[in-house]
Design a protein around this motif. Structure first.
Motif, PDB file in Angstrom:
ATOM      1  N   LEU A 275       0.819  -1.216   0.000  1.00  0.00           N
ATOM      2  CA  LEU A 275       0.000   0.000   0.000  1.00  0.00           C
ATOM      3  C   LEU A 275       0.854   1.267   0.000  1.00  0.00           C
ATOM      4  CD1 LEU A 275      -2.563  -1.240   2.667  1.00  0.00           C
ATOM      5  CD2 LEU A 275      -2.925  -1.073   0.204  1.00  0.00           C
ATOM      6  N   LEU A 276       2.132   1.090   0.284  1.00  0.00           N
ATOM      7  CA  LEU A 276       3.071   2.218   0.280  1.00  0.00           C
ATOM      8  C   LEU A 276       4.412   1.734  -0.257  1.00  0.00           C
ATOM      9  CD1 LEU A 276       2.691   3.817   3.853  1.00  0.00           C
ATOM     10  CD2 LEU A 276       1.978   4.855   1.707  1.00  0.00           C
ATOM     11  N   LEU A 277       5.247   2.683  -0.656  1.00  0.00           N
ATOM     12  CA  LEU A 277       6.628   2.325  -0.994  1.00  0.00           C
ATOM     13  C   LEU A 277       7.486   2.671   0.216  1.00  0.00           C
ATOM     14  CD1 LEU A 277       7.100   3.949  -4.498  1.00  0.00           C
ATOM     15  CD2 LEU A 277       6.669   1.548  -3.999  1.00  0.00           C
ATOM     16  N   GLU A 278       8.500   1.887   0.441  1.00  0.00           N
ATOM     17  CA  GLU A 278       9.387   2.178   1.568  1.00  0.00           C
ATOM     18  C   GLU A 278      10.827   2.063   1.097  1.00  0.00           C
ATOM     19  OE1 GLU A 278       9.181   0.671   6.001  1.00  0.00           O
ATOM     20  OE2 GLU A 278      10.256  -0.743   4.746  1.00  0.00           O
ATOM     21  N   SER A 279      11.642   2.955   1.589  1.00  0.00           N
ATOM     22  CA  SER A 279      13.056   2.866   1.241  1.00  0.00           C
ATOM     23  C   SER A 279      13.883   3.307   2.434  1.00  0.00           C
ATOM     24  CB  SER A 279      13.331   3.778   0.043  1.00  0.00           C
ATOM     25  OG  SER A 279      14.665   3.673  -0.326  1.00  0.00           O
ATOM     26  N   SER A 280      15.045   2.743   2.584  1.00  0.00           N
ATOM     27  CA  SER A 280      15.885   3.170   3.703  1.00  0.00           C
ATOM     28  C   SER A 280      17.293   3.476   3.221  1.00  0.00           C
ATOM     29  CB  SER A 280      15.909   2.108   4.802  1.00  0.00           C
ATOM     30  OG  SER A 280      16.176   0.864   4.253  1.00  0.00           O
ATOM     31  N   GLY A 281      17.925   4.376   3.935  1.00  0.00           N
ATOM     32  CA  GLY A 281      19.294   4.770   3.615  1.00  0.00           C
ATOM     33  C   GLY A 281      20.256   4.127   4.591  1.00  0.00           C
ATOM     34  N   PRO A 282      21.532   4.469   4.485  1.00  0.00           N
ATOM     35  CA  PRO A 282      22.495   3.909   5.436  1.00  0.00           C
ATOM     36  C   PRO A 282      22.237   4.447   6.842  1.00  0.00           C
ATOM     37  CG  PRO A 282      23.508   5.588   4.058  1.00  0.00           C
ATOM     38  CD  PRO A 282      22.142   5.380   3.516  1.00  0.00           C
ATOM     39  N   TYR A 501      31.206   4.865  27.349  1.00  0.00           N
ATOM     40  CA  TYR A 501      30.022   4.952  26.488  1.00  0.00           C
ATOM     41  C   TYR A 501      29.432   3.552  26.332  1.00  0.00           C
ATOM     42  CZ  TYR A 501      31.904   9.504  25.212  1.00  0.00           C
ATOM     43  OH  TYR A 501      32.386  10.781  25.270  1.00  0.00           O
ATOM     44  N   LEU A 502      28.153   3.527  26.153  1.00  0.00           N
ATOM     45  CA  LEU A 502      27.473   2.253  25.933  1.00  0.00           C
ATOM     46  C   LEU A 502      26.590   2.375  24.687  1.00  0.00           C
ATOM     47  CD1 LEU A 502      26.439  -0.551  26.690  1.00  0.00           C
ATOM     48  CD2 LEU A 502      25.035   0.472  28.461  1.00  0.00           C
ATOM     49  N   PRO A 503      27.082   1.932  23.529  1.00  0.00           N
ATOM     50  CA  PRO A 503      26.255   2.005  22.311  1.00  0.00           C
ATOM     51  C   PRO A 503      25.014   1.134  22.487  1.00  0.00           C
ATOM     52  CG  PRO A 503      28.516   1.416  21.778  1.00  0.00           C
ATOM     53  CD  PRO A 503      28.377   1.298  23.251  1.00  0.00           C
ATOM     54  N   VAL A 504      23.872   1.659  22.085  1.00  0.00           N
ATOM     55  CA  VAL A 504      22.607   0.942  22.296  1.00  0.00           C
ATOM     56  C   VAL A 504      22.009   0.490  20.975  1.00  0.00           C
ATOM     57  CG1 VAL A 504      20.267   1.101  23.248  1.00  0.00           C
ATOM     58  CG2 VAL A 504      22.156   2.230  24.406  1.00  0.00           C
ATOM     59  N   TRP A 505      21.785   1.444  20.081  1.00  0.00           N
ATOM     60  CA  TRP A 505      21.119   1.077  18.839  1.00  0.00           C
ATOM     61  C   TRP A 505      21.527   1.988  17.688  1.00  0.00           C
ATOM     62  CZ3 TRP A 505      16.095   2.168  21.879  1.00  0.00           C
ATOM     63  CH2 TRP A 505      15.867   3.542  21.960  1.00  0.00           C
ATOM     64  N   LEU A 506      21.038   1.628  16.538  1.00  0.00           N
ATOM     65  CA  LEU A 506      21.349   2.308  15.295  1.00  0.00           C
ATOM     66  C   LEU A 506      20.017   2.712  14.658  1.00  0.00           C
ATOM     67  CD1 LEU A 506      23.981   2.625  13.628  1.00  0.00           C
ATOM     68  CD2 LEU A 506      23.388   0.495  12.511  1.00  0.00           C
ATOM     69  N   VAL A 507      19.932   3.950  14.220  1.00  0.00           N
ATOM     70  CA  VAL A 507      18.670   4.409  13.612  1.00  0.00           C
ATOM     71  C   VAL A 507      18.841   4.529  12.101  1.00  0.00           C
ATOM     72  CG1 VAL A 507      16.866   6.181  13.658  1.00  0.00           C
ATOM     73  CG2 VAL A 507      18.179   5.692  15.716  1.00  0.00           C
ATOM     74  N   THR A 508      17.973   3.855  11.385  1.00  0.00           N
ATOM     75  CA  THR A 508      18.040   3.860   9.929  1.00  0.00           C
ATOM     76  C   THR A 508      17.088   4.921   9.372  1.00  0.00           C
ATOM     77  OG1 THR A 508      18.380   1.494  10.042  1.00  0.00           O
ATOM     78  CG2 THR A 508      17.769   2.384   7.892  1.00  0.00           C
ATOM     79  N   PRO A 509      17.598   5.807   8.494  1.00  0.00           N
ATOM     80  CA  PRO A 509      16.668   6.785   7.906  1.00  0.00           C
ATOM     81  C   PRO A 509      15.752   6.091   6.904  1.00  0.00           C
ATOM     82  CG  PRO A 509      18.836   7.025   6.905  1.00  0.00           C
ATOM     83  CD  PRO A 509      18.955   5.958   7.962  1.00  0.00           C
ATOM     84  N   LYS A 510      14.484   6.413   6.991  1.00  0.00           N
ATOM     85  CA  LYS A 510      13.528   5.780   6.080  1.00  0.00           C
ATOM     86  C   LYS A 510      12.670   6.842   5.427  1.00  0.00           C
ATOM     87  CE  LYS A 510      12.910   1.187   7.957  1.00  0.00           C
ATOM     88  NZ  LYS A 510      11.974   0.223   8.515  1.00  0.00           N
ATOM     89  N   ALA A 511      12.135   6.487   4.293  1.00  0.00           N
ATOM     90  CA  ALA A 511      11.155   7.357   3.636  1.00  0.00           C
ATOM     91  C   ALA A 511      10.059   6.466   3.091  1.00  0.00           C
ATOM     92  CB  ALA A 511      11.814   8.156   2.534  1.00  0.00           C
ATOM     93  N   TRP A 512       8.830   6.981   3.113  1.00  0.00           N
ATOM     94  CA  TRP A 512       7.693   6.240   2.559  1.00  0.00           C
ATOM     95  C   TRP A 512       7.045   7.107   1.494  1.00  0.00           C
ATOM     96  CZ3 TRP A 512       8.863   6.451   7.727  1.00  0.00           C
ATOM     97  CH2 TRP A 512       9.151   5.238   8.350  1.00  0.00           C
ATOM     98  N   ALA A 513       6.484   6.449   0.510  1.00  0.00           N
ATOM     99  CA  ALA A 513       5.852   7.217  -0.568  1.00  0.00           C
ATOM    100  C   ALA A 513       4.608   6.498  -1.046  1.00  0.00           C
ATOM    101  CB  ALA A 513       6.835   7.388  -1.717  1.00  0.00           C
ATOM    102  N   GLN A 514       3.752   7.254  -1.732  1.00  0.00           N
ATOM    103  CA  GLN A 514       2.556   6.652  -2.321  1.00  0.00           C
ATOM    104  C   GLN A 514       2.991   5.732  -3.457  1.00  0.00           C
ATOM    105  OE1 GLN A 514      -0.034   7.128  -0.661  1.00  0.00           O
ATOM    106  NE2 GLN A 514       0.256   9.079   0.392  1.00  0.00           N
ATOM    107  N   THR A 515       2.146   4.780  -3.765  1.00  0.00           N
ATOM    108  CA  THR A 515       2.551   3.753  -4.736  1.00  0.00           C
ATOM    109  C   THR A 515       2.590   4.258  -6.178  1.00  0.00           C
ATOM    110  OG1 THR A 515       0.266   3.021  -4.686  1.00  0.00           O
ATOM    111  CG2 THR A 515       1.825   1.746  -3.387  1.00  0.00           C
ATOM    112  N   HIS A 516       2.077   5.463  -6.421  1.00  0.00           N
ATOM    113  CA  HIS A 516       2.151   5.968  -7.795  1.00  0.00           C
ATOM    114  C   HIS A 516       3.545   6.494  -8.132  1.00  0.00           C
ATOM    115  CE1 HIS A 516       1.983  10.230  -6.544  1.00  0.00           C
ATOM    116  NE2 HIS A 516       1.113   9.821  -5.637  1.00  0.00           N
ATOM    117  N   LEU A 517       4.433   6.489  -7.124  1.00  0.00           N
ATOM    118  CA  LEU A 517       5.797   6.972  -7.373  1.00  0.00           C
ATOM    119  C   LEU A 517       6.752   5.805  -7.643  1.00  0.00           C
ATOM    120  CD1 LEU A 517       6.346   9.793  -4.721  1.00  0.00           C
ATOM    121  CD2 LEU A 517       5.540   9.983  -7.051  1.00  0.00           C
ATOM    122  N   ALA A 518       7.836   6.132  -8.323  1.00  0.00           N
ATOM    123  CA  ALA A 518       8.901   5.148  -8.559  1.00  0.00           C
ATOM    124  C   ALA A 518       9.675   4.957  -7.252  1.00  0.00           C
ATOM    125  CB  ALA A 518       9.812   5.660  -9.656  1.00  0.00           C
ATOM    126  N   PRO A 519      10.401   3.850  -7.085  1.00  0.00           N
ATOM    127  CA  PRO A 519      11.141   3.611  -5.839  1.00  0.00           C
ATOM    128  C   PRO A 519      12.045   4.781  -5.442  1.00  0.00           C
ATOM    129  CG  PRO A 519      11.186   1.677  -7.212  1.00  0.00           C
ATOM    130  CD  PRO A 519      10.539   2.749  -8.038  1.00  0.00           C
TER     131      PRO A 519
END
Lengths: 537, 339
Positions: A275-282, A501-519
């Motif tokens: 129902l949506l497009l999803e993409s993630s970056g580094p 320091y105590l590293p806990v987690w990593l956050v991935t940048p994401k974007a979502w788009a309507q399905t009428h768009l290209a990836p």
């Protein structure tokens, strides 16, 4: 009241009620009509993100939204690709290093124009760099590295460095260093220009408000023109509004920062259903806990080491983010050089117990530790609550966490003053290089033994260093390839052993788009390529 | 004539006291901000900026001066109508207020009209049969809408009308694909004046949901106030006198009881609009409405002293002016009021 008068009133009421019903029906019908108009009236695309854009000046920029916008309005000398390679953008070719790494020569493109029609050249680039170094609020990211900026020819920029710096290439991909037109900024050499931006990027800004910006393709752009007819960028104030705007089809693309975890999960599920497009970056943002290492009880390395063994990252990741934030056991994100190693220990309550017993805790004397989290960051609060619950389940006799929610501004204001014994924070490097993660947390210019008295480690609130660490940091920035990798591993291992320091987690940048768009596509710096947004063919 | 002079004197006294009240409020805000933890220089430069850069900006912004000098400088500027510039981006505070205040006023006034119309209608509807079904429903409505948490109602309505039905936008003040009409900053008014009906449609659609939500939440106050005052009025001697003169019940209610019952409602409306200007924060946050309350919250988070001070002073001035105006209006309408 008599019967007659009551009936009169009842009659009036009936009339009144029927009027209201008619008004309500009319309003409903009007809204239904309006709903039909709630479609795109042009082939422009609407991109939503969180927070206001207070300034478009690259010297003043410091938020994800601003940097994302600047990446569409401006170009940088180089870009970092997803495969970590360096690609020339305004530079004509790869930088030429000479003089033992102290001179960097950058040939520039000759076909580039600013949005005001003036030509981009070495002088313009030098103007922009010097301005950033002079008034840029993030100028510390360059530090003392650049000694002089020279322009031997109109299409050649030369940087004289105070020391060899292998991270400089990555630094040159930063949107902070995007060139601006010297003509347009002639009156703003030493002050910020907030509501305009005259750069060289694929888009030109035609209207600016803190919550809404209109971008049109720059017709005289030197590179491939944008794949869309223009962008309407909107900035909403909260996660629910952003989520709702995408779900209702009001916006075409949603950038992920500041989306609550539950809503991220819901969007992911919709993407899985097609129902949506999803993409993630580094993933370039790390979440970590800083321990105040110059005062009891965390002055003791043994206690700190006990704490780094006590965190069940998998549980935290599952409970807080439904597994979307990956557990992290390094200060360097895995997508960067040196980030694949994991020097921080895995979860081991037995080891924690042993270390704490050796330090005189447990056996009726638990370690009482205040853990501060930023009260305006929901994920931090959830993390703190989960860790507290996990410790009271696994080590009830050894550690007791006391949670303290403090608003971000206050946390950052008092971090360098040693106000917090343990505090949950996050960090995203200003450019995609390990240097941008290690130096801001570990660098120390004045130390006494393992206690840092001045430098980044103080600003970061850990006050921790180690003899040889600063030298190792400097050395790693002067090395390349396998030698640098080895040095980075050594630094990360030193930091893990120091356990400040105590590293806990990593956050991935994401974007979502309507399905009428290209990836959707991200670059290697974690920014969505806005110029490549387009309708599906 | 004597009453007119009395009113004038009262109004002049209240207005003459306004500067004192504004001075007290602005001084209090000045002190509270300085006492609050957090450094505005960190907000401007970031906590990692070099110490010399921080010192330089502290000097530039006047934050290095002794607190007393900062205070007198602030008051001196204020007397001269200079609200200063934002620390974060050096934008004049009056520009920030001029940009955000019309948005808040547009929202508040529309919400107030909706609240008054719906609240008074519900309050009035049960008057024929006290303790009847309609009256009880009105009472329930009055208490219910007053008691509902604003953010919860706002999110529910947002979910229903924007996300599920898709009738109205989720947030914001104007369609992103259009250029807002320039002028007063009141987008609906500007759209009408410029004859831009597409812009008007966009502005109305964006205003509808936050204004209806706020209107709904406020309407209970009007319902309760009218119900109570109207019932009290209907039991009073002058109403009995009117009835004994043979006037019909509707004439008694509409001509005698209702105008008297509406006077306290007018006071409530005045207080409500004054409090809404700076107090509609939850609605502004939920609907991303770029009003003055949202701006105030952001500025507090950023420790942007001049913006916070400027906004508080302007809101206080508006509250003072509105309350004086409402007092005078009530006094002019009700000859019983004495000062």
């Amino acid at each position: 009241m008599g019967c007659i008068s009551q009936s009169q009133l009842l009659q009036q009421q009936r009339r009144f009620r029927s009027t209201w019903i008619s008004v309500a029906v009319g309003l409903g019908l009007s809204l239904s009509q309006l709903a039909c108009q709630h479609q795109h009236s042009s082939d422009r695309l609407t991109v939503a993100s969180a927070g206001r854009i207070a300034s478009l000046d690259p010297a003043q920029a410091n938020t994800y939204g601003t940097l994302q916008l600047l990446s569409a309005l401006g170009d940088t000398l180089y870009t970092r690709e997803q495969d970590n390679s360096l690609k020339p953008q305004l530079a004509a070719e790869q930088p030429q290093i000479s003089d033992g790494g102290r001179t960097v020569t950058i040939p520039l493109r000759r076909d580039v124009l600013f949005h005001d029609g003036t030509r981009f050249d070495a002088e313009a680039m030098a103007f922009s760099l010097n301005r950033f170094l002079r008034i840029g609020i993030q100028s510390y990211v360059v530090g003392d590295r650049i000694e002089a900026i020279e322009t031997p020819a109109s299409d050649v920029l030369r940087l004289r460095l105070s020391r060899p710096s292998s991270s400089l290439e990555s630094l040159l991909t930063s949107p902070y260093l995007t060139p601006i037109s010297p003509t347009a900024y002639a009156n703003h050499k030493d002050r910020f220009l907030n509501d305009r931006f005259i750069g060289t990027g694929p888009y030109k800004l035609i209207s600016f408000r803190a919550t809404q910006q209109r971008l049109v393709p720059f017709k005289r752009y030197w590179g491939a023109p944008p794949s869309n007819a223009g962008l309407d960028m909107i900035n909403l104030s909260n996660s629910t509004a952003l989520f709702g705007a995408l779900r209702s089809g009001e916006v075409d693309v949603l950038l992920s920062e500041s989306i609550d975890e539950d809503q991220r999960l819901a969007l992911d599920r919709r993407a899985d259903q097609g129902l949506l497009l999803e993409s993630s970056g580094p993933a370039l943002q790390i979440g970590y806990i800083t321990f105040l290492s110059n005062a009891p009880p965390l002055l003791s390395k043994q206690v700190r080491q006990a704490l780094v063994h006590s965190l069940d990252r998998s549980l935290i990741s599952t409970r807080v983010s439904h597994g979307q934030r990956q557990p992290l056991r390094s200060l360097i994100p895995p997508s960067l050089q040196g980030g694949r190693q994991e020097p921080w220990p895995i979860y081991s309550p037995d080891r924690t117990r042993t270390l704490l017993r050796q330090a005189g805790y447990c056996q009726g004397q638990p370690l009482e530790l205040p853990l501060t989290y930023r009260s305006n960051v929901p994920s931090d609060r959830l993390m703190a609550l989960t860790w507290q619950a996990q410790l009271s389940r696994d080590l009830p006799d050894c550690i007791r966490l006391r949670l303290e929610g403090v608003e971000s501004t206050t946390v950052y204001g008092y971090l360098g003053k040693g106000a917090f014994k343990a505090v949950m924070l996050d960090w995203g490097g200003s450019y995609p290089d390990p240097e941008a993660y290690l130096a801001p947390l570990l660098s120390c210019t004045q130390a006494k033994g393992d206690i840092c008295e001045a430098g980044e480690a103080v600003i970061s609130g850990s006050f921790w260093t180690r003899p040889g660490l600063e030298k190792a940091l400097r050395r790693s920035d002067s090395l390349k390839g396998a030698e640098r990798l080895e040095q980075l591993l050594a630094i990360d291992t030193m930091a893990a052993e120091g356990a400040a320091y105590l590293p806990v987690w990593l956050v991935t940048p994401k974007a979502w788009a309507q399905t009428h768009l290209a990836p959707l596509e991200f670059n290697g710096s974690g920014q969505l390529r806005l110029a490549r947004l387009r309708e599906k063919r | 004539m004597a009453r007119g002079r009395e009113l004038l004197r009262y109004g002049a006294t209240r207005l003459a006291l306004a500067p004192v009240m504004l001075w007290l409020i602005s001084s209090l805000v000045f002190l509270l901000l300085r006492v609050a933890p957090g450094d505005p220089v960190d907000a401007v430069l970031g906590s990692r900026a070099p110490a010399d850069a921080k010192a330089q900006i502290r000097e530039q912004l006047g934050l290095a001066m002794p607190l007393s000098d900062q205070y007198f400088d602030f008051i001196n500027r204020l007397i001269h109508g200079d609200l200063g510039t934002a620390l974060i981006n050096q934008e004049p505070v009056r520009h920030i207020i001029a940009d955000a205040l019309p948005a808040s006023l547009e929202l508040s006034i529309t919400a107030l009209i909706l609240a008054a119309v719906s609240g008074l209608a519900v309050g009035f509807s049960g008057i024929a049969r006290p303790e009847g079904k309609l009256d009880l429903a009105g009472r329930f409505y009055g208490i219910g809408t007053y008691a509902l948490p604003p953010f919860w109602v706002a999110m529910l309505l947002q979910l229903l009308f924007a996300v599920i039905l898709g009738w109205l936008p989720v947030g914001g003040r104007f369609p992103p694909s259009l250029v807002p009409p320039s002028g007063s900053g009141f987008l609906i008014l500007d759209s009408i004046l410029s004859g831009d009906w597409v812009a008007l449609n966009g502005a109305v659609r964006h205003l509808a949901l936050p204004a209806c939500t706020l209107g709904l939440l406020l309407s209970g106050v009007f319902t309760n106030a009218l119900r109570l005052n109207l019932r009290r009025a209907l039991r009073s001697d002058y109403v009995e006198a009117a009835r004994s003169r043979g006037l019909s019940e509707s004439q008694v209610v509409l001509r005698h009881a209702l105008p008297n019952a509406l006077l306290p409602v007018l006071t409530i409306a005045g207080i409500t609009v004054a409090s809404l200007i700076g107090g509609a924060l939850l609605i502004e946050v939920t609907f991303s409405w770029p009003g003055i309350a949202l701006r105030l919250q952001e500025s507090i988070n950023q420790r942007d002293y001049p913006v916070v001070q400027g906004i508080v002073v302007v809101i206080a001035a508006l509250v003072v002016m509105i309350s004086v105006f409402v007092d005078l209006l009530v006094a002019s309408l009700d000859p019983r009021v004495r000062y």
